[in-house]
Design an enzyme around this catalytic site. Structure first.
Site, PDB file in Angstrom:
ATOM      1  N   GLN A 197       0.831  -1.214   0.000  1.00 25.43           N
ATOM      2  CA  GLN A 197       0.000   0.000   0.000  1.00 25.43           C
ATOM      3  C   GLN A 197       0.862   1.259   0.000  1.00 25.43           C
ATOM      4  O   GLN A 197       0.453   2.294  -0.539  1.00 25.43           O
ATOM      5  CB  GLN A 197      -0.918   0.027   1.231  1.00 25.43           C
ATOM      6  CG  GLN A 197      -2.022  -1.014   1.241  1.00 25.43           C
ATOM      7  CD  GLN A 197      -1.602  -2.275   1.960  1.00 25.43           C
ATOM      8  OE1 GLN A 197      -0.425  -2.620   2.002  1.00 25.43           O
ATOM      9  NE2 GLN A 197      -2.559  -2.979   2.530  1.00 25.43           N
ATOM     10  N   ASP A 252      -6.487   1.117  12.578  1.00 28.08           N
ATOM     11  CA  ASP A 252      -7.663   0.310  12.243  1.00 28.08           C
ATOM     12  C   ASP A 252      -8.571   0.107  13.441  1.00 28.08           C
ATOM     13  O   ASP A 252      -9.772  -0.084  13.301  1.00 28.08           O
ATOM     14  CB  ASP A 252      -7.236  -1.041  11.666  1.00 28.08           C
ATOM     15  CG  ASP A 252      -6.821  -0.855  10.222  1.00 28.08           C
ATOM     16  OD1 ASP A 252      -5.654  -0.443   9.997  1.00 28.08           O
ATOM     17  OD2 ASP A 252      -7.663  -1.054   9.329  1.00 28.08           O
ATOM     18  N   ASN A 288      -2.794  -1.344  13.634  1.00 29.67           N
ATOM     19  CA  ASN A 288      -2.620  -0.740  12.301  1.00 29.67           C
ATOM     20  C   ASN A 288      -1.805  -1.725  11.463  1.00 29.67           C
ATOM     21  O   ASN A 288      -1.422  -2.804  11.937  1.00 29.67           O
ATOM     22  CB  ASN A 288      -1.944   0.631  12.409  1.00 29.67           C
ATOM     23  CG  ASN A 288      -1.983   1.398  11.093  1.00 29.67           C
ATOM     24  OD1 ASN A 288      -3.042   1.567  10.498  1.00 29.67           O
ATOM     25  ND2 ASN A 288      -0.828   1.836  10.605  1.00 29.67           N
ATOM     26  N   LYS A 289      -1.546  -1.358  10.250  1.00 29.04           N
ATOM     27  CA  LYS A 289      -0.867  -2.235   9.288  1.00 29.04           C
ATOM     28  C   LYS A 289       0.379  -2.895   9.885  1.00 29.04           C
ATOM     29  O   LYS A 289       1.129  -2.252  10.627  1.00 29.04           O
ATOM     30  CB  LYS A 289      -0.487  -1.397   8.059  1.00 29.04           C
ATOM     31  CG  LYS A 289       0.177  -2.121   6.919  1.00 29.04           C
ATOM     32  CD  LYS A 289      -0.559  -3.353   6.468  1.00 29.04           C
ATOM     33  CE  LYS A 289      -2.000  -3.104   6.100  1.00 29.04           C
ATOM     34  NZ  LYS A 289      -2.794  -4.373   5.985  1.00 29.04           N
TER      35      LYS A 289
HETATM   36  O1  MRU Z   1      -5.180  -3.627   4.918  1.00 29.71           O
HETATM   37  P1  MRU Z   1      -5.511  -2.183   4.680  1.00 29.71           P
HETATM   38  O2  MRU Z   1      -4.868  -1.621   3.458  1.00 29.71           O
HETATM   39  O3  MRU Z   1      -7.005  -1.937   4.732  1.00 29.71           O
HETATM   40  O4  MRU Z   1      -4.877  -1.444   5.935  1.00 29.71           O
HETATM   41  C1  MRU Z   1      -5.031  -0.066   6.073  1.00 29.71           C
HETATM   42  C2  MRU Z   1      -4.306   0.507   7.225  1.00 29.71           C
HETATM   43  O5  MRU Z   1      -3.654  -0.175   7.980  1.00 29.71           O
HETATM   44  C3  MRU Z   1      -4.497   1.970   7.456  1.00 29.71           C
HETATM   45  O6  MRU Z   1      -3.385   2.535   8.066  1.00 29.71           O
HETATM   46  C4  MRU Z   1      -5.718   2.190   8.363  1.00 29.71           C
HETATM   47  O7  MRU Z   1      -6.826   1.484   7.878  1.00 29.71           O
HETATM   48  C5  MRU Z   1      -6.068   3.627   8.485  1.00 29.71           C
HETATM   49  S1  MRU Z   1      -6.643   4.308   6.971  1.00 29.71           S
HETATM   50  C6  MRU Z   1      -7.058   5.919   7.255  1.00 29.71           C
END
Ligand code: MRU
Length: 345
Positions: free
Chosen positions: A194, A235, A245-246
Site C-alpha cells: 500500500q 484500524d 494498524n498495518k
Molecule cells: O489492509 P488495509 O490496506 O485496509 O490497511 C489499512 C491501514 O492499515 C491503514 O493505516 C488504516 O486502515 C487507516 S486508513 C485511514
C-alpha cells in the site's frame, strides 16, 4: 479530489485500488455481495473507507430489495452480517454497520422505499462527515510539526483509505499547505505494498515530495537523523490507546522510541473502540499465504513454503506520543482522554 467510492442508489462504484498505480479503474457493484467481495479482496481498503463502503452496500441492498415487506428484516440482517464478515480488524466497519442498523430500526414502521431513502441519506452523511473529519485531523496534526519536517509513514492512510483527504496523510497535506513538509518517507508496506502503490501515487498527484523505502530501511534512516516524526493511521484503537494498524507499525514505533522520534497515530473517533479494553483483545486478520509468497502471480520463493501473513499488529499505547483526532490531539493517560472525548462526541 479522487473519488474512492460513489453511491448511485442501485449500485456502488468503487475505485479498484488493487489496480493502482497502473490503472485508475472503477468497478460497479450491483449487489451487496459484490461490495463485500471488493472489501474482502481489498479492491477497497482503509478503515474509514471500508466502513462507508459497507454502509453504501447496505443502503443499496434495501433499495434493490423486491421481496415482500415482511421479508425485509431478515434480509437486512443477512446482508449486514455478510458485510461484517469481510474483515475483522478495522472497527470502522462495525461502527458504520451499527449506525445503519440504528437508522433501520428507527424507521422500521415505514415501507421499503422510505427505509431505503433514510439509509441512503445516512450513508451519504457518513461519506461527507468523513472528509470533514479528516480535514480537522489534518489541521490539529499539522500544529505538531515544525518547519522542514521529514515525516515517515507506513501503509496508506490517505485519501485512498478514506472518502478523501486522509488521516495520517491528511496531516501531511495540511502541513504541506503551510510549507512545512520537506519530505515524506513512505515505507513500501509488504506484502500488499500500500505504501509503494498507493501512498506514493497519491502524494505525487499532489506534488508532495515522497521517497520510497523498503520497510527494513526505516531504522537506518532514523539513525541518520532524517526523520522528525512518524505518523500512521489506525484500524482500531482500544480503550487504553493500544492501536492496531498495518503490520510493521509496531516495529516503527519501537524504532521511533529508540531514536527519540515522536510517534503519532492519526484517526477519527470512529476508530476508537471503548468496548475493547486493550490491544490483546483486538482481532488480527490473517490473510492468504500467497500474498507473501507471490507478487502479481509471480513466485518469490519456493511455492509450497509455509508463510505467516498477519495484516495488522498492535502498538502499545506507551509507544504513542499522541493520537490525532478531529477533536484534537489526545495524550496519555489515553484511557481517560479517549473516554472523555468519545463520550462527549
Ligand atoms: O489492509 P488495509 O490496506 O485496509 O490497511 C489499512 C491501514 O492499515 C491503514 O493505516 C488504516 O486502515 C487507516 S486508513 C485511514
Amino acid at each position: 479530489m479522487i473519488n474512492t467510492v460513489v453511491f448511485q442508489g442501485n449500485q456502488v462504484k468503487i475505485l479498484d485500488q488493487s489496480q493502482l498505480p497502473d490503472q485508475v479503474v472503477y468497478i460497479t457493484c450491483k449487489t451487496p455481495f459484490e461490495v463485500a467481495d471488493a472489501i474482502k479482496f481489498m479492491k477497497v481498503r482503509g478503515a474509514p473507507l471500508i466502513g462507508v463502503t459497507a454502509a453504501f452496500g447496505l443502503a443499496m441492498a434495501v433499495n434493490n430489495f423486491d421481496g415482500p415487506r415482511e421479508g425485509l428484516d431478515s434480509f437486512f440482517c443477512q446482508v449486514k452480517e455478510h458485510l461484517a464478515s469481510t474483515r475483522p480488524t478495522a472497527v470502522n466497519l462495525f461502527w458504520a454497520l451499527a449506525r445503519m442498523e440504528r437508522i433501520y430500526k428507527e424507521n422500521a414502521s415505514l415501507d421499503t422505499r422510505e427505509i431505503a431513502r433514510h439509509l441512503a441519506d445516512e450513508a451519504e452523511k457518513m461519506h461527507s462527515e468523513d472528509i470533514k473529519t479528516n480535514m480537522a485531523i489534518g489541521e490539529h496534526g499539522q500544529e505538531l510539526l515544525g518547519e522542514n519536517c521529514r515525516v515517515m509513514t507506513i501503509c496508506n492512510a490517505g485519501a485512498l483509505a478514506t472518502c478523501g483527504y486522509g488521516t495520517a496523510l491528511g496531516v501531511v497535506r495540511s502541513a504541506f499547505k503551510k510549507g512545512k513538509i520537506a519530505k515524506v518517507w513512505a515505507c513500501e508496506t509488504r506484502p500488499v505494498l500500500q505504501g509503494a502503490r498507493l501512498t506514493v501515487w497519491e502524494l505525487l498527484q499532489d506534488n508532495i515530495p515522497v521517497t520510497l523505502i523498503t520497510d527494513s530501511t526505516a531504522g537506518y534512516i532514523m539513525e541518520l537523523g532524517e526523520v522528525d516524526a512518524v505518523i500512521t493511521g489506525a484500524d482500531r484503537i482500544a480503550a487504553n490507546g493500544d492501536t492496531a494498524n498495518k503490520i510493521g507499525t509496531y516495529s516503527l514505533a519501537v524504532l521511533a522510541a529508540y531514536h527519540s522520534i515522536p510517534f503519532y497515530v492519526a484517526a477519527p473517533l470512529s476508530t476508537v473502540d471503548l468496548d475493547t479494553a486493550s490491544g490483546s483483545e483486538i482481532p488480527i486478520e490473517k490473510r492468504s499465504q500467497d500474498e507473501v509468497r507471490q507478487i502479481r502471480g509471480l513466485h518469490l520463493t519456493v511455492p509450497e513454503v509455509r508463510a505467516f501473513n498477519p495484516a495488522f499488529d498492535v502498538t502499545p499505547h506507551k509507544l504513542i506520543s499522541g493520537i490525532i483526532t478531529e477533536k484534537g490531539v489526545m495524550r496519555e493517560p489515553f484511557a481517560e482522554t479517549l473516554k472523555a472525548v468519545v463520550k462527549g462526541r
